[in-house]
Design a protein around this motif. Structure first.
Motif, PDB file in Angstrom:
ATOM      1  N   GLU A 120       0.830  -1.191   0.000  1.00 33.87           N
ATOM      2  CA  GLU A 120       0.000   0.000   0.000  1.00 33.87           C
ATOM      3  C   GLU A 120       0.863   1.240   0.000  1.00 33.87           C
ATOM      4  N   GLU A 121       0.400   2.248  -0.664  1.00 37.07           N
ATOM      5  CA  GLU A 121       1.067   3.531  -0.659  1.00 37.07           C
ATOM      6  C   GLU A 121       0.065   4.577  -0.227  1.00 37.07           C
ATOM      7  N   ALA A 122       0.546   5.636   0.393  1.00 37.49           N
ATOM      8  CA  ALA A 122      -0.335   6.703   0.851  1.00 37.49           C
ATOM      9  C   ALA A 122      -0.620   7.669  -0.280  1.00 37.49           C
ATOM     10  N   GLU A 123      -1.742   8.346  -0.155  1.00 38.41           N
ATOM     11  CA  GLU A 123      -2.022   9.428  -1.077  1.00 38.41           C
ATOM     12  C   GLU A 123      -1.278  10.645  -0.575  1.00 38.41           C
ATOM     13  N   ARG A 144      20.226   2.062  15.177  1.00 36.67           N
ATOM     14  CA  ARG A 144      18.817   1.717  15.343  1.00 36.67           C
ATOM     15  C   ARG A 144      18.487   0.591  14.357  1.00 36.67           C
ATOM     16  N   PRO A 145      17.887  -0.484  14.829  1.00 37.56           N
ATOM     17  CA  PRO A 145      17.570  -1.590  13.913  1.00 37.56           C
ATOM     18  C   PRO A 145      16.595  -1.143  12.817  1.00 37.56           C
ATOM     19  N   ALA A 146      16.742  -1.738  11.667  1.00 31.78           N
ATOM     20  CA  ALA A 146      15.795  -1.472  10.570  1.00 31.78           C
ATOM     21  C   ALA A 146      14.415  -1.983  10.983  1.00 31.78           C
ATOM     22  N   PRO A 147      13.370  -1.402  10.426  1.00 32.32           N
ATOM     23  CA  PRO A 147      12.026  -1.912  10.714  1.00 32.32           C
ATOM     24  C   PRO A 147      11.896  -3.378  10.304  1.00 32.32           C
ATOM     25  N   SER A 148      11.075  -4.089  11.033  1.00 27.10           N
ATOM     26  CA  SER A 148      10.811  -5.491  10.704  1.00 27.10           C
ATOM     27  C   SER A 148      10.330  -5.592   9.263  1.00 27.10           C
ATOM     28  N   ARG A 149      10.828  -6.587   8.545  1.00 30.33           N
ATOM     29  CA  ARG A 149      10.491  -6.736   7.118  1.00 30.33           C
ATOM     30  C   ARG A 149       9.007  -6.986   6.876  1.00 30.33           C
ATOM     31  N   ASP A 150       8.282  -7.426   7.881  1.00 34.75           N
ATOM     32  CA  ASP A 150       6.852  -7.643   7.689  1.00 34.75           C
ATOM     33  C   ASP A 150       6.020  -6.439   8.146  1.00 34.75           C
ATOM     34  N   ALA A 151       6.682  -5.337   8.496  1.00 31.01           N
ATOM     35  CA  ALA A 151       5.996  -4.128   8.933  1.00 31.01           C
ATOM     36  C   ALA A 151       5.380  -3.397   7.745  1.00 31.01           C
ATOM     37  N   GLN A 152       4.305  -2.705   8.003  1.00 27.72           N
ATOM     38  CA  GLN A 152       3.623  -1.905   6.981  1.00 27.72           C
ATOM     39  C   GLN A 152       4.527  -0.800   6.439  1.00 27.72           C
ATOM     40  N   ALA A 153       5.552  -0.426   7.189  1.00 27.40           N
ATOM     41  CA  ALA A 153       6.451   0.662   6.806  1.00 27.40           C
ATOM     42  C   ALA A 153       7.177   0.403   5.489  1.00 27.40           C
ATOM     43  N   TRP A 154       7.337  -0.868   5.111  1.00 28.96           N
ATOM     44  CA  TRP A 154       8.039  -1.216   3.871  1.00 28.96           C
ATOM     45  C   TRP A 154       7.073  -1.084   2.702  1.00 28.96           C
ATOM     46  N   THR A 155       7.065   0.071   2.078  1.00 27.71           N
ATOM     47  CA  THR A 155       6.167   0.303   0.949  1.00 27.71           C
ATOM     48  C   THR A 155       6.862   0.090  -0.396  1.00 27.71           C
ATOM     49  N   LEU A 156       8.178  -0.046  -0.366  1.00 26.79           N
ATOM     50  CA  LEU A 156       8.957  -0.304  -1.582  1.00 26.79           C
ATOM     51  C   LEU A 156       9.601  -1.680  -1.467  1.00 26.79           C
ATOM     52  N   GLU A 157       9.741  -2.357  -2.572  1.00 30.96           N
ATOM     53  CA  GLU A 157      10.448  -3.639  -2.585  1.00 30.96           C
ATOM     54  C   GLU A 157      11.947  -3.353  -2.449  1.00 30.96           C
ATOM     55  N   HIS A 169      -2.636  11.963  -4.739  1.00 28.75           N
ATOM     56  CA  HIS A 169      -2.107  10.881  -5.554  1.00 28.75           C
ATOM     57  C   HIS A 169      -1.176  10.033  -4.707  1.00 28.75           C
ATOM     58  N   MET A 170      -0.615   9.003  -5.261  1.00 34.79           N
ATOM     59  CA  MET A 170       0.113   8.008  -4.492  1.00 34.79           C
ATOM     60  C   MET A 170       1.559   8.432  -4.208  1.00 34.79           C
ATOM     61  N   SER A 171       2.067   7.947  -3.078  1.00 35.62           N
ATOM     62  CA  SER A 171       3.431   8.229  -2.644  1.00 35.62           C
ATOM     63  C   SER A 171       3.999   6.975  -1.995  1.00 35.62           C
ATOM     64  N   MET A 223       2.137   8.595   5.119  1.00 36.72           N
ATOM     65  CA  MET A 223       1.396   9.769   5.561  1.00 36.72           C
ATOM     66  C   MET A 223       1.011  10.671   4.397  1.00 36.72           C
ATOM     67  N   LEU A 224      -0.060  11.445   4.608  1.00 37.97           N
ATOM     68  CA  LEU A 224      -0.376  12.505   3.663  1.00 37.97           C
ATOM     69  C   LEU A 224       0.695  13.572   3.812  1.00 37.97           C
ATOM     70  N   ALA A 225       1.135  14.162   2.700  1.00 40.54           N
ATOM     71  CA  ALA A 225       2.225  15.126   2.772  1.00 40.54           C
ATOM     72  C   ALA A 225       2.021  16.246   1.774  1.00 40.54           C
ATOM     73  N   SER A 226       2.284  17.468   2.222  1.00 37.35           N
ATOM     74  CA  SER A 226       2.287  18.622   1.333  1.00 37.35           C
ATOM     75  C   SER A 226       3.520  18.539   0.435  1.00 37.35           C
ATOM     76  N   ASP A 227       3.580  19.423  -0.546  1.00 41.13           N
ATOM     77  CA  ASP A 227       4.761  19.493  -1.413  1.00 41.13           C
ATOM     78  C   ASP A 227       6.035  19.671  -0.590  1.00 41.13           C
ATOM     79  N   GLU A 228       5.981  20.604   0.368  1.00 46.66           N
ATOM     80  CA  GLU A 228       7.159  20.906   1.173  1.00 46.66           C
ATOM     81  C   GLU A 228       7.560  19.716   2.038  1.00 46.66           C
ATOM     82  N   ALA A 229       6.581  19.089   2.670  1.00 42.58           N
ATOM     83  CA  ALA A 229       6.887  17.937   3.522  1.00 42.58           C
ATOM     84  C   ALA A 229       7.420  16.777   2.687  1.00 42.58           C
TER      85      ALA A 229
END
Length: 115
Positions: A2-5, A100-113, A13-15, A19-25
């Motif tokens: 999943e990717e956020a809008e 700091r350990p990387a996020p768990s590979r099964d976490a939702q945080a991994w939105t890219l392969e 659109h997708m990112s 999180m939702l993000a403005s151009d600047e963010a």
């Protein structure tokens, strides 16, 4: 995955971020990812996952750029090193700082392969 809008100019659109993000963010988030890749040799996928863990629950679409108050390099050190970060101190020996350990590979945080 999943990717956020992302909200740009009133359009959503997708990112790669959760999180939702403005151009600047969005520009700040991508700058932080770039620093994680260049400073620490992380893959872009892992760098995005670290950013998603840190700010994935935030709403950054309101136009304020809280992340932009610090340089992307500062945030990269904060996301990579555990504990207090001596960002901007050139003579600090970081070789013994815990990473700091990387996020768990099964976490939702991994939105890219991973590459």
């Amino acid at each position: 995955m999943e990717e956020a809008e992302e909200v740009m100019g009133g359009q959503a659109h997708m990112s790669e971020f959760l999180m939702l993000a403005s151009d600047e963010a969005l520009e700040s988030l991508r700058g932080i990812v770039g620093e994680l890749v260049s400073l620490f040799g992380q893959s872009r996928a892992e760098a995005v996952a670290r950013v998603n863990v840190a700010w994935g629950d935030e709403d950054l679409a309101d136009g304020s750029d809280l992340l932009g108050r610090e340089e992307p390099e500062h945030w990269a050190y904060c996301l990579y090193d555990e504990g207090d970060v001596a960002y901007g101190e050139p003579d600090v020996d970081r070789t013994r700082w815990p990473i700091r350990p990387a996020p768990s590979r099964d976490a939702q945080a991994w939105t890219l392969e991973p590459e």
